[in-house]
Design a protein around this motif. Structure first.
Motif, short mmCIF file in Angstrom:
data_model
loop_
_atom_site.label_atom_id
_atom_site.label_comp_id
_atom_site.label_asym_id
_atom_site.label_seq_id
_atom_site.Cartn_x
_atom_site.Cartn_y
_atom_site.Cartn_z
N PHE B 239 0.85 -1.17 0.00
CA PHE B 239 0.00 0.00 0.00
C PHE B 239 0.89 1.23 0.00
O PHE B 239 1.70 1.38 0.89
N TYR C 181 -20.73 -0.50 -0.51
CA TYR C 181 -20.85 0.58 -1.49
C TYR C 181 -21.72 1.72 -0.96
O TYR C 181 -21.42 2.90 -1.15
N ILE C 184 -20.14 4.30 1.40
CA ILE C 184 -19.34 5.35 0.75
C ILE C 184 -20.25 6.28 -0.05
O ILE C 184 -20.05 7.49 -0.06
N PHE C 185 -21.24 5.70 -0.69
CA PHE C 185 -22.14 6.50 -1.53
C PHE C 185 -23.58 6.25 -1.10
O PHE C 185 -24.33 5.55 -1.79
N THR C 187 -26.22 8.02 -1.12
CA THR C 187 -27.23 8.52 -2.04
C THR C 187 -26.75 8.32 -3.47
O THR C 187 -25.64 8.70 -3.81
N ARG C 228 -6.80 -4.95 2.86
CA ARG C 228 -7.36 -3.82 3.60
C ARG C 228 -8.35 -3.08 2.72
O ARG C 228 -8.22 -3.15 1.50
N THR C 230 -9.32 -0.56 0.61
CA THR C 230 -8.76 0.59 -0.08
C THR C 230 -9.45 0.74 -1.43
O THR C 230 -10.06 -0.20 -1.94
N MET C 231 -9.35 1.91 -1.97
CA MET C 231 -9.85 2.16 -3.32
C MET C 231 -8.67 2.62 -4.16
O MET C 231 -7.81 3.35 -3.66
N THR C 232 -8.60 2.14 -5.39
CA THR C 232 -7.54 2.57 -6.29
C THR C 232 -8.18 3.24 -7.49
O THR C 232 -9.14 2.71 -8.06
N SER C 244 -4.11 5.47 -4.49
CA SER C 244 -4.84 4.55 -3.62
C SER C 244 -5.22 5.26 -2.35
O SER C 244 -4.46 6.08 -1.83
N ILE C 245 -6.40 4.94 -1.86
CA ILE C 245 -7.00 5.67 -0.75
C ILE C 245 -7.44 4.68 0.30
O ILE C 245 -8.04 3.65 -0.02
N ARG C 246 -7.16 4.97 1.54
CA ARG C 246 -7.76 4.20 2.63
C ARG C 246 -9.17 4.70 2.86
O ARG C 246 -9.40 5.89 2.95
N LEU C 247 -10.11 3.77 2.97
CA LEU C 247 -11.51 4.15 3.08
C LEU C 247 -11.96 4.24 4.54
O LEU C 247 -11.37 3.65 5.43
N ARG C 248 -13.03 4.96 4.72
CA ARG C 248 -13.70 5.07 6.03
C ARG C 248 -14.17 3.69 6.49
O ARG C 248 -14.36 2.78 5.68
N PRO C 249 -14.42 3.52 7.79
CA PRO C 249 -15.04 2.27 8.24
C PRO C 249 -16.51 2.23 7.82
O PRO C 249 -17.04 3.22 7.31
N ARG C 251 -20.51 2.49 7.95
CA ARG C 251 -21.35 3.46 8.65
C ARG C 251 -22.40 2.74 9.49
O ARG C 251 -23.14 1.91 8.97
N PRO D 82 -24.18 13.90 -4.70
CA PRO D 82 -23.99 12.47 -4.49
C PRO D 82 -23.17 11.84 -5.61
O PRO D 82 -23.33 12.21 -6.77
N ASP D 90 -5.01 12.28 0.01
CA ASP D 90 -5.19 10.84 -0.26
C ASP D 90 -5.89 10.06 0.85
O ASP D 90 -5.76 8.84 0.93
N ASP D 92 -9.81 9.49 2.53
CA ASP D 92 -11.25 9.73 2.48
C ASP D 92 -11.61 10.89 3.41
O ASP D 92 -11.30 10.85 4.60
N LEU D 95 -12.90 10.74 7.09
CA LEU D 95 -11.99 10.53 8.22
C LEU D 95 -11.35 11.83 8.68
O LEU D 95 -10.67 11.86 9.70
#
Ligand SMILES: [Zn+2]
Ligand SMILES: [Zn+2]
Lengths: 118, 293, 293, 118
Positions: B239, C181, C184-185, C187, C228, C230-232, C244-249, C251, D82, D90, D92, D95
């Motif tokens: 990563f 999905y 993250i999105f 709406t 893990r 992540t989004m690329t 590449s991005i680490r995503l939120r946990p 919701r 949306p 880099d 999200d 966070l």
């Protein structure tokens, strides 16, 4: 002065196999090092006899302290062996002075072994 | 008569429409592709996806160069070959698969190994070379050929979970070209430091990623989209998984693309001589015969 | 008797050796693949490379879900289809191509469209879902199905010179899963803000890059390699081309994977009821019928 | 105080089409901005009536000053529409506090439109 600098080292392209199969390493290096890149922990650098820790010192340090085996797969004649590319903060080290690049706190140095498979 | 009015056969507007509507691609991009000739050296893990996407995109002429035959251990990643073509030369097996995708393709399938004596004559007809090979001597040779012929070299490599992509000898503007392979790696690695896919293994998807990236770079070059000399490295477990690097400029002292070599070639051309490769024994230069891949 | 002694047929050691010798893969990785069942939804630009690499790697069962038929405009990038299979359902055309690569594959080719009423029953048999679709309502539906069935979702998307890759609902350790999905999105975008491949175009190599990455992620998940959330993202013209991005946990309030929904499903299971999807009209939720892709 | 901060803004996934087809923008923003995200150049922030420039302000600024057409494809109700993901260096943005993240000199903010094609 006893200050140290912290840097991040990454290995890629198979080099990580020489370093305990770990790609990412955080290192603390002395800020000032001997001109001859002696990496012994207790070496004393006399006033005016040192240089800032540079990539050449880092290569010696990695060889002496982190390498698990077969030093010739990593180091040769004070620099990396042919076929290894070095990046200083994602820039080709040739643009940064190669071994003479003086490391700064937070720098990231990447060692990449060129691949040949297809 | 159509060919006078339209720069492309009418059916091509439908077939290639999804790429022709891209910004910076357009009708001219498709015309460029249809007139392009691309040499793909190696029809293995990288060559298969490269060939597939270049064939689908409508490249005018594809050269497939591979002296190997299809082995069962190739099928885990070399997706143009199949159980039916086991034992067949890879260049012919790949050609058969590509013609299924696009029957109008002009394909030259070469089963002879590329060596220093035959390389220039085999590759002279191509405007772009893609390095999909698996050994060090051929990588140096192809770089020298690309420099000598004045064409870009899109180089891919994959081993284990790692991949690398680099465009060498790329036009940067008015007479300026990016570095060649030798500018970056003037000295070849000792053969004992170099593993093979047979020893080290490789994941099929990794060759797919790098091969697809090579195809994208080839299309960018042929359609004149933006291009800078960068290298991209990939590791499936890191990563971030990708890193891209700006490369040094070409080296003045490079034995292939530096000042002396460029002057030598200019002299050879001026005297009407055949332009030659650097005087290197590629196999010896790389420390002995190619390991068994 | 062999099957008692060896966990794999003997010929597989040769066929899949190049990946079995990889660190973290090994014999167990190949056994896992041979027992895995993967649903690939969409046999288009992304689905073709995904299917190809999963078939070559020796995945036990592949489900191909696509209600479309092969059109000439697909051939520029959908490299399992060919001039010969024009007009054929894509799921069947892809199946035919895959069996050429690997005759021992177990393939379920489904030509029925996946909709909210049939999705759970069509996908229940699979341990991993790959989203290779081309429209918003199906993307939300597949995410909800993955959450409901408790399987990871490897999601790819490609348009123009852009690509995106993300693994949703990924196991993170003891009972912890990554975001879905909808986390993250939450709406969906207004349909007027969403272009199609027909309107916007797409470069074939870009779908190859993202599809190959999806296949790599699928293999990583099935062999238990590190993972893990992540989004690329990829753009063929940017520097660097990949981010590449680490995503939120996940919701807590997510209507698919949040606390209330998880409790509802636990209740349904406890009462022996059929587990259900969130009560959403996918098409209306996404602002109307799917645009023409 | 009249200080400004410099940030880098990137657009991806097709959003660049709304911004003059340019993916990369360097911006100088006022360090302190009105609470209501008024982006007019001559607006005066009274002592104690401002806030540090944050991502919410940046979104308003991009809408008011850089967007070429169809604001609803980028902004909606004071935030991004949306289907747009925002990255702060880099990461999200969820966070990092979303719109309330206070921008720092040298930050890189990326706006990504999620893709649906396959
Ligand atoms: Zn050179
Ligand atoms: Zn969720």
């Amino acid at each position: 002065m006893e200050s140290t600098i912290s840097i991040k080292v990454e290995f890629s392209g198979g080099l990580e196999l020489l370093f305990d199969n770990k790609r990412s390493h955080e290192l603390a290096l002395p800020a000032v090092v001997p001109l001859n890149n002696d990496t012994k922990k207790d070496v004393v650098v006399a006033e005016g006899q040192g240089k800032p820790a540079d990539v050449a010192y880092l290569i010696a340090y990695l060889r002496d302290h982190l390498l698990q085996e077969r030093a010739e797969l990593f180091e040769e004649g004070g620099t990396v062996r042919p076929g290894i590319l070095v990046l200083v903060n994602d820039t080709d080290w040739e643009l940064e002075g190669e071994g003479e690049y003086a490391l700064r706190d937070g720098d990231e140095i990447v060692f990449i072994s060129t691949l040949h498979g297809g | 008569k159509d060919s006078e009015t339209y720069p492309l056969p009418l059916e091509d507007y439908k077939r290639y429409g999804r790429q022709m509507i891209l910004d910076g691609f357009g009708l001219q991009g498709q015309v460029n592709l249809s007139h392009a000739s691309i040499a793909v050296v190696g029809a293995g893990g990288l060559g298969c996806p490269v060939l597939q996407y270049l064939a689908a995109a409508g490249v005018g002429k594809l050269g497939i160069f591979d002296a190997d035959t299809v082995d069962i251990s190739n099928l885990q990643r070399q997706i143009l070959h199949s159980e039916v073509t086991l034992g067949m030369p890879k260049a012919l097996s790949a050609k058969e698969a590509l013609l299924r995708i696009n029957s109008r393709l002009n394909i030259e399938a070469v089963t002879e190994a590329i060596t220093a004596p035959n390389a220039l004559s085999l590759l002279r007809a191509y405007s772009l070379i893609l390095d999909c090979t698996d050994n060090v001597p051929t990588r140096y040779l192809l770089s020298d050929v690309a420099v000598t012929l004045g064409v870009p070299l899109v180089s891919g490599a994959a081993q284990r979970l790692d991949g690398q992509l680099c465009v060498y000898n790329m036009v940067q503007g008015e007479g300026v070209r990016g570095p060649c392979y030798r500018c970056i790696f003037p000295t070849p690695p000792n053969p004992t430091t170099v593993g093979s896919c047979e020893e080290l293994g490789v994941l099929g998807g990794v060759t797919g990623v790098i091969g697809s990236l090579q195809a994208v770079e080839a299309v960018k070059i042929l359609t004149g989209m933006d291009q800078r000399p960068t290298m991209t490295i990939y590791n499936a477990l890191s990563f971030p998984p990708f890193r891209s690097i700006r490369l040094r400029p070409r080296r003045e002292a490079c034995i292939a693309c530096g000042k002396d070599a460029t002057e030598r070639r200019a002299r050879e051309r001026a005297e009407g001589l055949e332009v030659t490769l650097p005087a290197v024994d590629y196999v010896q230069f790389c420390g002995g015969p190619t390991p068994d891949w």
